[in-house]
Design a protein around this motif. Structure first.
Motif, PDB file in Angstrom:
ATOM      1  N   THR A 122       0.832  -1.204   0.000  1.00 55.81           N
ATOM      2  CA  THR A 122       0.000   0.000   0.000  1.00 55.81           C
ATOM      3  C   THR A 122       0.864   1.250   0.000  1.00 55.81           C
ATOM      4  N   ASN A 130      -8.968  -1.169  -4.439  1.00 52.51           N
ATOM      5  CA  ASN A 130      -9.678  -1.394  -3.174  1.00 52.51           C
ATOM      6  C   ASN A 130      -8.731  -1.244  -1.987  1.00 52.51           C
ATOM      7  N   GLU A 131      -7.502  -1.706  -2.152  1.00 52.74           N
ATOM      8  CA  GLU A 131      -6.537  -1.579  -1.059  1.00 52.74           C
ATOM      9  C   GLU A 131      -6.193  -0.111  -0.811  1.00 52.74           C
ATOM     10  N   ARG A 162      -8.208   2.424  -1.415  1.00 55.00           N
ATOM     11  CA  ARG A 162      -9.393   3.041  -0.800  1.00 55.00           C
ATOM     12  C   ARG A 162      -9.433   2.771   0.699  1.00 55.00           C
ATOM     13  N   ARG A 163      -9.056   1.565   1.087  1.00 60.72           N
ATOM     14  CA  ARG A 163      -9.047   1.261   2.527  1.00 60.72           C
ATOM     15  C   ARG A 163      -8.039   2.125   3.272  1.00 60.72           C
ATOM     16  N   ALA A 164      -7.001   2.585   2.573  1.00 56.05           N
ATOM     17  CA  ALA A 164      -6.017   3.480   3.185  1.00 56.05           C
ATOM     18  C   ALA A 164      -6.424   4.942   3.056  1.00 56.05           C
ATOM     19  N   GLY A 165      -7.600   5.224   2.493  1.00 56.95           N
ATOM     20  CA  GLY A 165      -8.073   6.589   2.358  1.00 56.95           C
ATOM     21  C   GLY A 165      -7.616   7.295   1.105  1.00 56.95           C
ATOM     22  N   ARG A 193      -8.089   7.943  -2.778  1.00 53.89           N
ATOM     23  CA  ARG A 193      -8.947   7.845  -3.956  1.00 53.89           C
ATOM     24  C   ARG A 193      -8.078   8.094  -5.180  1.00 53.89           C
TER      25      ARG A 193
END
Length: 514
Positions: A359, A454-455, A457-460, A462
């Motif tokens: 990430t 998706n990974e 997005r989970r870290a904020g 975009r």
């Protein structure tokens, strides 16, 4: 729950895993994590392990075949109980192993036992041996350190294992057509068959091919077959003369195969719906009239671009009359991050070790260099120069990567960081030295674009907003020619970003290298 050594494919009853009575373990702590829970007892090692530790990825000791917890930081293949003990030689491959049985019994190593087990599962006998073209596949399959996972693969993938058995006995040929027939209309959704294909290709039993292109060609063949009337020939010419050559040119330049083939498949949906509409009216492409097209486009605005491309091509080849078509317009970028938010996200990717290395690396490439996720997942170890300084080739020219991300990048190139959970039997099929920086869950398979998005997005993060903000900032500071060479984007794209940023580089010329 009780697992025996026979279920693990080990042979002698040396391993059993059972659960002690609940009352006997009250107040005891897990030997691995230290939590006070009801523990699982392992007879051979005497460990009492809680359910959480028992469910963690495990490998199999190469000597005793006992499950042990997977530690990505160590490369030792034996469990602590077997290292440093008396050893013997395998009676088949002469490897040095822990002496499970008395020396006179000449024990076999786990690899030889697994290889014999796989051949037995494929129905090999003295009179009917397995096809020799599958020997390398069987050797790599038996070399896995996760034998329970291998056994589960045979039990839970009946379609793939049945097909493999038929291949082993010559009942069906060992080629891609056999696997395509087994997958049927499901194509890439036939997960077990596609996983078997990847394993056979990695083992050298099948020649490699571009899977997304093969699926695209099969999908186009089905569309052509079901196209009604005399328009079938028009659609076939459009596919074979225009769409597929364009796809192959893009793939030759290094474009993302999944994204390229998905977009190409979408370009045929609109023309196919238009042909069905004309067929319901008793007409065809050659007799298309402007009022009919306008009425249809008023109901199907989403198909305007694909239909415009198709009808322009048909008019150039005199397969349709000239009609007025909507001109597709590229919209200006609208989504951006606040500058403070952009810098905060970048700071997290650089210094926040609670994020996974994957990430952090992907987020930095988006936030600092404006890279698209479909481009990031295609990066290989050959794109990295360890240096010093550490550089990454995104376009024609390499960019220098500074610390601390440079360390993460070098580790990703050498495969010394754990980027994914244990992948079971696929690990023994990895052979390419030019590894993916973002590997997937199959041998030689890269991470999917959507999985990476998706990974992020989970870290904020975009991706669209972060990428637009980065490119707009860089376009204000760098000429389009330099921006295109550094980031690997087209010169026309770089020039559009220059226009959006309001920069003026009309008089700039790239200096010649002498």
């Amino acid at each position: 729950m009780r697992r025996t050594a026979t279920e693990l494919g080990i042979g002698a009853a040396d391993v059993t895993v059972g659960l002690r009575p609940a009352g006997a373990l009250e107040g005891n702590s897990c030997d691995r994590c230290g939590k006070t829970v009801k523990a699982i007892s392992t007879r051979r090692t005497g460990e009492r392990i809680c359910k959480t530790c028992a469910m963690r990825p495990q490998l199999i000791c190469v000597d005793c075949g006992h499950p042990r917890e997977h530690d990505p930081k160590t490369t030792q293949d034996a469990c602590p109980g077997c290292r440093g003990t008396a050893r013997a030689q395998c009676r088949q491959c002469s490897r040095s192993i822990f002496a499970l049985l008395p020396a006179k019994a000449q024990p076999r190593c786990l690899f030889c036992r697994a290889r014999q087990w796989v051949r037995a599962r494929l129905g090999e006998t003295v009179s009917e041996p397995v096809d020799p073209r599958l020997n390398s596949f069987i050797v790599r399959l038996a070399a896995t350190h996760d034998f329970p996972q291998l056994r589960q693969w045979f039990l839970r993938s009946p379609a793939a294992t049945t097909l493999l058995t038929r291949m082993a006995h010559g009942q069906v040929p060992i080629d891609h057509d056999t696997l395509d027939a087994a997958a049927g209309d499901r194509g890439g959704r036939a997960i077990s068959v596609e996983h078997l294909r990847r394993l056979l290709v990695a083992a050298g039993a099948l020649p490699p091919r571009e899977e997304y292109l093969a699926r695209l060609e099969a999908a186009f063949a089905r569309v052509i077959e079901h196209t009604p009337g005399e328009d079938q020939m028009v659609i076939a010419r459009y596919v074979h003369w225009h769409v597929l050559p364009g796809v192959r040119r893009r793939l030759a330049t290094g474009r993302d195969p999944q994204r390229t083939c998905t977009l190409a498949r979408g370009m045929l949906y609109g023309p196919r719906r238009l042909v069905d509409e004309l067929h319901s009216r008793g007409e065809h492409i050659g007799s298309l009239r402007q009022p009919v097209l306008d009425q249809w486009l008023a109901r199907r605005r989403s198909d305007a671009i694909s239909v415009s491309v198709f009808l322009r091509w048909a008019a150039r080849h005199r397969l349709a009359s000239s009609v007025n078509l909507p001109v597709p317009r590229m919209n200006d970028p609208m989504d951006f991050n606040d500058p403070d938010q952009q810098w905060e996200l970048l700071r997290r990717c650089l210094h926040d070790h609670t994020l996974s290395p994957r990430t952090r690396l992907a987020g930095t490439l988006v936030l600092m260099y404006g890279q698209h996720a479909s481009t990031i997942v295609q990066l290989r170890a050959s794109h990295v120069t360890p240096g010093p300084p550490t550089t990454l080739r995104l376009g024609t020219d390499a960019v220098e990567i500074s610390e601390p991300i440079a360390t993460v990048l070098r580790h990703a190139a050498t495969g010394t960081i754990s980027t994914l959970a244990e992948r079971g039997i696929a690990n023994s099929f990895e052979t390419s030295e030019d590894r993916w920086l973002f590997p997937g869950r199959g041998p030689g398979k890269r991470l999917g674009t959507e999985a990476l998005l998706n990974e992020l997005r989970r870290a904020g993060i975009r991706s669209r907003q972060a990428r637009n903000t980065t490119l707009l900032t860089l376009a204000r500071e760098l000429p389009p020619a330099v921006l295109a060479d550094l980031l690997g984007i087209g010169t026309s794209t770089a020039d559009r970003w220059r226009q959006w940023a309001g920069g003026t580089w009309a008089a700039y010329e790239v200096p010649s290298h002498r």
